[in-house]
Scaffold this motif. Structure first.
Motif, PDB file in Angstrom:
ATOM      1  N   GLU A 433      66.234  35.632  60.263  1.00  0.00           N
ATOM      2  CA  GLU A 433      64.986  36.180  60.778  1.00  0.00           C
ATOM      3  C   GLU A 433      64.274  36.936  59.666  1.00  0.00           C
ATOM      4  O   GLU A 433      64.905  37.409  58.712  1.00  0.00           O
ATOM      5  CB  GLU A 433      65.252  37.131  61.950  1.00  0.00           C
ATOM      6  CG  GLU A 433      66.010  36.511  63.116  1.00  0.00           C
ATOM      7  CD  GLU A 433      66.286  37.519  64.217  1.00  0.00           C
ATOM      8  OE1 GLU A 433      65.421  37.679  65.093  1.00  0.00           O
ATOM      9  OE2 GLU A 433      67.357  38.140  64.178  1.00  0.00           O
ATOM     10  N   ASP A 434      62.967  37.064  59.795  1.00  0.00           N
ATOM     11  CA  ASP A 434      62.210  37.846  58.812  1.00  0.00           C
ATOM     12  C   ASP A 434      60.957  38.407  59.472  1.00  0.00           C
ATOM     13  O   ASP A 434      60.607  38.048  60.601  1.00  0.00           O
ATOM     14  CB  ASP A 434      61.865  37.022  57.573  1.00  0.00           C
ATOM     15  CG  ASP A 434      60.885  35.896  57.889  1.00  0.00           C
ATOM     16  OD1 ASP A 434      60.743  35.536  59.079  1.00  0.00           O
ATOM     17  OD2 ASP A 434      60.259  35.365  56.950  1.00  0.00           O
ATOM     18  N   GLN A 435      60.289  39.306  58.741  1.00  0.00           N
ATOM     19  CA  GLN A 435      59.069  39.916  59.287  1.00  0.00           C
ATOM     20  C   GLN A 435      58.284  40.613  58.182  1.00  0.00           C
ATOM     21  O   GLN A 435      58.859  41.249  57.297  1.00  0.00           O
ATOM     22  CB  GLN A 435      59.416  40.935  60.381  1.00  0.00           C
ATOM     23  CG  GLN A 435      58.198  41.645  60.981  1.00  0.00           C
ATOM     24  CD  GLN A 435      58.575  42.557  62.120  1.00  0.00           C
ATOM     25  OE1 GLN A 435      58.920  42.096  63.205  1.00  0.00           O
ATOM     26  NE2 GLN A 435      58.522  43.866  61.884  1.00  0.00           N
ATOM     27  N   TRP A 436      56.951  40.481  58.248  1.00  0.00           N
ATOM     28  CA  TRP A 436      56.037  41.300  57.457  1.00  0.00           C
ATOM     29  C   TRP A 436      55.653  42.513  58.301  1.00  0.00           C
ATOM     30  O   TRP A 436      55.300  42.371  59.471  1.00  0.00           O
ATOM     31  CB  TRP A 436      54.794  40.504  57.085  1.00  0.00           C
ATOM     32  CG  TRP A 436      55.052  39.403  56.103  1.00  0.00           C
ATOM     33  CD1 TRP A 436      55.310  38.093  56.376  1.00  0.00           C
ATOM     34  CD2 TRP A 436      55.066  39.528  54.681  1.00  0.00           C
ATOM     35  NE1 TRP A 436      55.501  37.386  55.222  1.00  0.00           N
ATOM     36  CE2 TRP A 436      55.353  38.239  54.154  1.00  0.00           C
ATOM     37  CE3 TRP A 436      54.880  40.584  53.792  1.00  0.00           C
ATOM     38  CZ2 TRP A 436      55.443  37.992  52.785  1.00  0.00           C
ATOM     39  CZ3 TRP A 436      54.967  40.344  52.433  1.00  0.00           C
ATOM     40  CH2 TRP A 436      55.241  39.066  51.938  1.00  0.00           C
ATOM     41  N   GLY A 454      50.059  61.583  61.029  1.00  0.00           N
ATOM     42  CA  GLY A 454      50.191  60.508  62.000  1.00  0.00           C
ATOM     43  C   GLY A 454      50.296  59.173  61.310  1.00  0.00           C
ATOM     44  O   GLY A 454      50.199  59.061  60.079  1.00  0.00           O
ATOM     45  N   GLY A 455      50.496  58.132  62.115  1.00  0.00           N
ATOM     46  CA  GLY A 455      50.577  56.819  61.521  1.00  0.00           C
ATOM     47  C   GLY A 455      51.022  55.749  62.490  1.00  0.00           C
ATOM     48  O   GLY A 455      51.353  56.009  63.652  1.00  0.00           O
ATOM     49  N   TYR A 456      51.007  54.529  61.968  1.00  0.00           N
ATOM     50  CA  TYR A 456      51.480  53.350  62.682  1.00  0.00           C
ATOM     51  C   TYR A 456      52.451  52.614  61.770  1.00  0.00           C
ATOM     52  O   TYR A 456      52.239  52.511  60.555  1.00  0.00           O
ATOM     53  CB  TYR A 456      50.316  52.428  63.046  1.00  0.00           C
ATOM     54  CG  TYR A 456      50.774  51.018  63.380  1.00  0.00           C
ATOM     55  CD1 TYR A 456      51.303  50.713  64.630  1.00  0.00           C
ATOM     56  CD2 TYR A 456      50.715  50.004  62.418  1.00  0.00           C
ATOM     57  CE1 TYR A 456      51.748  49.432  64.926  1.00  0.00           C
ATOM     58  CE2 TYR A 456      51.151  48.718  62.710  1.00  0.00           C
ATOM     59  CZ  TYR A 456      51.670  48.436  63.961  1.00  0.00           C
ATOM     60  OH  TYR A 456      52.125  47.167  64.245  1.00  0.00           O
ATOM     61  N   ALA A 457      53.528  52.080  62.370  1.00  0.00           N
ATOM     62  CA  ALA A 457      54.501  51.317  61.599  1.00  0.00           C
ATOM     63  C   ALA A 457      54.980  50.129  62.418  1.00  0.00           C
ATOM     64  O   ALA A 457      55.250  50.257  63.618  1.00  0.00           O
ATOM     65  CB  ALA A 457      55.688  52.193  61.202  1.00  0.00           C
ATOM     66  N   ARG A 458      55.072  49.006  61.773  1.00  0.00           N
ATOM     67  CA  ARG A 458      55.727  47.829  62.343  1.00  0.00           C
ATOM     68  C   ARG A 458      57.144  47.821  61.795  1.00  0.00           C
ATOM     69  O   ARG A 458      57.355  47.947  60.593  1.00  0.00           O
ATOM     70  CB  ARG A 458      54.978  46.568  61.913  1.00  0.00           C
ATOM     71  CG  ARG A 458      55.578  45.258  62.389  1.00  0.00           C
ATOM     72  CD  ARG A 458      55.364  45.028  63.850  1.00  0.00           C
ATOM     73  NE  ARG A 458      55.771  43.667  64.227  1.00  0.00           N
ATOM     74  CZ  ARG A 458      56.152  43.309  65.430  1.00  0.00           C
ATOM     75  NH1 ARG A 458      56.183  44.221  66.392  1.00  0.00           N
ATOM     76  NH2 ARG A 458      56.476  42.079  65.711  1.00  0.00           N
ATOM     77  N   TYR A 459      58.148  47.717  62.692  1.00  0.00           N
ATOM     78  CA  TYR A 459      59.550  47.823  62.285  1.00  0.00           C
ATOM     79  C   TYR A 459      60.307  46.520  62.538  1.00  0.00           C
ATOM     80  O   TYR A 459      60.013  45.787  63.502  1.00  0.00           O
ATOM     81  CB  TYR A 459      60.253  48.943  63.062  1.00  0.00           C
ATOM     82  CG  TYR A 459      59.858  50.340  62.644  1.00  0.00           C
ATOM     83  CD1 TYR A 459      59.498  50.641  61.337  1.00  0.00           C
ATOM     84  CD2 TYR A 459      59.855  51.380  63.581  1.00  0.00           C
ATOM     85  CE1 TYR A 459      59.152  51.929  60.971  1.00  0.00           C
ATOM     86  CE2 TYR A 459      59.509  52.670  63.222  1.00  0.00           C
ATOM     87  CZ  TYR A 459      59.153  52.936  61.919  1.00  0.00           C
ATOM     88  OH  TYR A 459      58.808  54.208  61.555  1.00  0.00           O
ATOM     89  N   PHE A 460      61.285  46.276  61.695  1.00  0.00           N
ATOM     90  CA  PHE A 460      62.218  45.153  61.818  1.00  0.00           C
ATOM     91  C   PHE A 460      63.624  45.718  61.650  1.00  0.00           C
ATOM     92  O   PHE A 460      63.977  46.215  60.578  1.00  0.00           O
ATOM     93  CB  PHE A 460      61.926  44.109  60.730  1.00  0.00           C
ATOM     94  CG  PHE A 460      62.881  42.950  60.689  1.00  0.00           C
ATOM     95  CD1 PHE A 460      62.717  41.854  61.532  1.00  0.00           C
ATOM     96  CD2 PHE A 460      63.937  42.935  59.788  1.00  0.00           C
ATOM     97  CE1 PHE A 460      63.585  40.772  61.475  1.00  0.00           C
ATOM     98  CE2 PHE A 460      64.812  41.869  59.725  1.00  0.00           C
ATOM     99  CZ  PHE A 460      64.635  40.777  60.577  1.00  0.00           C
ATOM    100  N   THR A 461      64.418  45.683  62.731  1.00  0.00           N
ATOM    101  CA  THR A 461      65.738  46.323  62.727  1.00  0.00           C
ATOM    102  C   THR A 461      66.821  45.312  63.065  1.00  0.00           C
ATOM    103  O   THR A 461      66.954  44.905  64.232  1.00  0.00           O
ATOM    104  CB  THR A 461      65.781  47.473  63.747  1.00  0.00           C
ATOM    105  OG1 THR A 461      64.724  48.397  63.489  1.00  0.00           O
ATOM    106  CG2 THR A 461      67.120  48.191  63.697  1.00  0.00           C
ATOM    107  N   PRO A 462      67.603  44.865  62.089  1.00  0.00           N
ATOM    108  CA  PRO A 462      68.668  43.904  62.382  1.00  0.00           C
ATOM    109  C   PRO A 462      69.770  44.543  63.225  1.00  0.00           C
ATOM    110  O   PRO A 462      69.978  45.763  63.175  1.00  0.00           O
ATOM    111  CB  PRO A 462      69.208  43.534  60.991  1.00  0.00           C
ATOM    112  CG  PRO A 462      68.158  43.972  60.027  1.00  0.00           C
ATOM    113  CD  PRO A 462      67.500  45.150  60.658  1.00  0.00           C
ATOM    114  N   PRO A 463      70.500  43.746  63.998  1.00  0.00           N
ATOM    115  CA  PRO A 463      71.661  44.301  64.702  1.00  0.00           C
ATOM    116  C   PRO A 463      72.725  44.699  63.691  1.00  0.00           C
ATOM    117  O   PRO A 463      72.786  44.131  62.592  1.00  0.00           O
ATOM    118  CB  PRO A 463      72.140  43.131  65.577  1.00  0.00           C
ATOM    119  CG  PRO A 463      71.641  41.913  64.879  1.00  0.00           C
ATOM    120  CD  PRO A 463      70.339  42.302  64.233  1.00  0.00           C
TER     121      PRO A 463
END
Length: 702
Positions: A433-436, A454-463
């Motif tokens: 899996e992958d993500q930008w 403050g802010g916004y974040a897109r996260y990708f968290t592997p098991p």
């Protein structure tokens, strides 16, 4: 694996070797003076910190002085220190949940990632060798990823301040602890070493309301070493090495028997087994090392680090006893080794723009061996023999993660800074899996003493790769441990995370803060205890959501210091889509169409503490409050355990010649409270908080 004594000798030898010749250095005309070395070290430390700013995130620092002043000081586990930060909830087995997440914590040493390992009960890191413990949460800048509930960055002691300490500490529950630290400089070299040993009769939380449960001994060895060589005013090479060797008995609840309170299997001619006779054990070991090279100039700084970690977890069951109670006894030997590289840098392009970027690559190899004793069952589900069947199962898997990021810190106005960036993560493991992930944060100081972030974040968290169950389901078909059913492998969690906070300096002595967050997750990760060994296994809810708000207050006036944190949180998930065979079919059917509270949801958490110094005497207090974790109710996880408060107190006094004595009382009012009752999705046995304990300590500087 090496024995604890040989590991300790190895680490001690490393530190002592680094320190050899310190006395001779004073006579060397060409050797830098100690003050010059310290100035250089501080400059290089500041350059290293500038690579990884926390712009726009929520950050809390727990310096060594604060840790030492609280009850227990640096004799407590690192989890007990972090528990004093806002938004942190305690769970059984020493686990912590930060902002409604299950674990999801990334640990770093001096900014370098320490890969995860196979540790469930033990604490690999100790506050004994920390100069500062920083917890970073919220919408994280692009340099932080993979584990995003919080980043715990421990700045370690380096030996720049020569000297050491030897200490003894102990008291209730049969606890005894001893430790030694020492550091110093030799020319352009600096070194520090720490070694501690602890034994106790309360290694794991008690499964019932008692002061000290039977069969709950633990022995824990933690060692740490740091060495650096300053090449010149602009560059440094450093080495970190550590060991952890810890063994635990699993505590028993007396008065139960396998017929009335368990599965009631007959084992090797024995009809009934009593719980007080069970003898299950778990051993956890970890070794790690980090080598870093730092180079800085007026406009650019870069650091490249190589890291490695090896860990092993061995579970030895009470073979006949667990068979009688559960229908399975399973010995497990899991090993995991990881190595990687972390290369990061910053470049001040103009006075208003600082560009940062980095690449992190990690390779992980895990092996698992289990030996299971089960019974064959007939068509009616009855055992065909009281002689167990032995099933051997083993597996191995490799995992690779690649992360890269770039970001720009843009000082648009003197009072407004924007930090925006892009991160890429790729996982090749049980799944590929992958993500930008775009990130954007800001810090605004509209008035003197007022800071808005403050802010916004897109996260990708592997098991957690090393915890994924690898048992062959077909081997157990038709046995007393039939695990047939759907078993989709866990997915990486993907989040949209929003955070907004305000900090206000009310007076020179008082600072107040508020921080709110909201997260929408796809494939929300959680963990549960399934099967015989006490090893957590990850699973996913297809949809997840959690939100909360935190309030903080800090006050300091001369010798008096106080803080208070209050947090409200709500965490829910819907539709279990991995490791499904572990769950009751009725629960699964309900969760498909209904959001439920995750088992670690706690609506209200609070912590507070104060320190008051009177001459050479220091009085201290800290406390935690929890509204209670989840348990089953009318719906899965629909109930809640009772609220609790635990208050700790301490007093210490400094005598002449660097001697300090301390007295600490844990759970001052002896309030009995239950952390877990064994009910809820993914929850194992019940656990209770510690009862009152009285501890004394003595330390000597040298």
């Amino acid at each position: 694996m090496r024995s604890p004594s040989s590991k300790a000798a190895l680490l001690a030898g490393l530190s002592l070797l680094a320190l050899t010749g310190a006395a001779r250095a004073e006579d060397s005309k060409d050797a830098p003076t100690e003050s010059v070395v310290i100035v250089r070290a501080h400059r290089l430390d500041a350059a290293r910190a500038a690579i990884q700013p926390d712009i726009g995130a929520s950050s809390v620092s727990l310096p060594k002085e604060l840790i030492a002043s609280l009850p227990g000081g640096d004799n407590v586990g690192l989890n007990q220190v972090i528990l004093q930060a806002p938004g942190v909830t305690q769970d059984s087995y020493g686990q912590l949940h930060i902002r409604g997440d299950h674990n999801g914590v990334q640990y770093r040493l001096n900014g370098v990632i320490l890969p995860e390992g196979l540790s469930n009960f033990g604490q690999v890191l100790s506050p004994r060798f920390a100069s500062n413990v920083q917890m970073i949460t919220g919408a994280l800048p692009a340099q932080y990823g993979l584990r995003t509930a919080a980043v715990i960055n421990m700045s370690t002691l380096s030996g720049a301040k020569p000297g050491g300490e030897v200490s003894v500490y102990g008291g209730s529950h049969g606890q005894y602890q001893t430790g030694v630290t020492y550091g110093g400089t030799s020319g352009s070299n600096t070194a520090f070493g720490s070694l501690s040993y602890q034994q106790s009769q309360l290694g794991i939380e008690s499964p019932y309301n008692t002061d000290t449960p039977p069969h709950d001994r633990t022995a824990q060895l933690i060692g740490f070493g740091y060495f650096d060589h300053i090449i010149d005013d602009t560059s440094r090479v450093s080495l970190i090495a550590g060991v952890s060797d810890q063994s635990f008995q699993l505590p028993n609840t007396p008065g139960l028997n396998s017929v009335d309170d368990g599965a009631g299997y007959r084992v090797n001619g024995v009809d009934r087994v009593f719980s007080e006779n069970l003898n299950s054990r778990q051993k956890e070991t970890t070794d790690y090392a980090i080598v870093s090279y730092l180079k800085t100039s007026d406009h650019a700084t870069g650091q490249i680090s190589l890291f490695a970690r090896q860990s092993q977890l061995t579970y030895t069951p009470d073979w006949d006893g667990e068979l009688a109670f559960n229908g399975i006894a399973q010995g497990a030997d899991k090993q995991d080794a990881a190595a990687g590289i972390q290369a990061e840098g910053s470049w001040s392009i103009t006075p208003s723009h600082t560009l940062r970027g980095g690449v992190i690559v990690s390779i992980d190899r895990s092996t698992s061996k289990t030996v299971s004793h089960v019974f064959d069952l007939d068509m009616n589900g009855d055992q065909t023999s009281d002689v167990p069947v032995v099933i051997n199962d083993s597996g191995r898997q490799n995992s690779t993660t690649l992360s890269a990021y770039v970001q720009d810190e843009w000082a648009i106005l003197p009072e407004f800074t924007l930090n925006y960036g892009l991160r890429y993560d790729k996982l090749k493991s049980y799944r590929t899996e992958d993500q930008w992930s775009p990130r954007i944060n800001f810090v605004w100081t509209p008035l003197k003493g007022t800071t808005v972030h403050g802010g916004y974040a897109r996260y990708f968290t592997p098991p957690p790769y090393e915890l994924i169950a690898s048992q062959t389901q077909s081997l157990f078909a038709g046995t007393s441990f039939d695990i047939s059913g759907t078993n989709d492998l866990p997915y990486a969690q993907r989040d949209n995370y929003y955070d907004l906070g305000l900090e206000q300096v009310v007076t020179p002595n008082l600072t107040l803060g508020v921080d709110a967050y909201h997260r929408v997750a796809r494939y929300l990760l959680d963990e549960g205890q399934f099967g015989a060994p006490i090893i957590l296994t990850p699973f996913n809810y297809k949809y997840g959501r959690n939100s909360g708000v935190e309030f903080t207050a800090n006050y300091q006036n001369g010798p008096f210091t106080a803080y208070a944190n209050l947090a409200f949180s709500r965490a829910q998930g819907r539709d279990i889509v991995s490791s499904q065979f572990n769950f009751d079919p009725a629960d699964q059917a309900y969760v498909v169409n209904h959001f439920i509270f995750v088992d670690h949801d706690q609506r209200t958490s609070a912590s507070t503490g104060m320190t008051w110094r009177i001459g050479k005497t220091r009085l201290s207090m800290d406390a935690i409050y929890g509204s209670g974790l989840r348990t089953d109710g009318a719906v899965p996880n629909g109930g809640r355990l009772p609220a609790y408060v635990q208050v700790n107190a301490g007093v210490s006094h400094e005598f002449a010649h660097g001697i300090e004595a301390r007295l600490d009382i844990v759970n001052l009012f002896d309030r009995a409270y239950e952390i877990r009752d064994g009910g809820g999705i993914g929850v194992g046995a019940p656990q209770w908080g510690p009862r009152r304990g009285v501890f004394v300590g003595l330390s000597k500087d040298f």
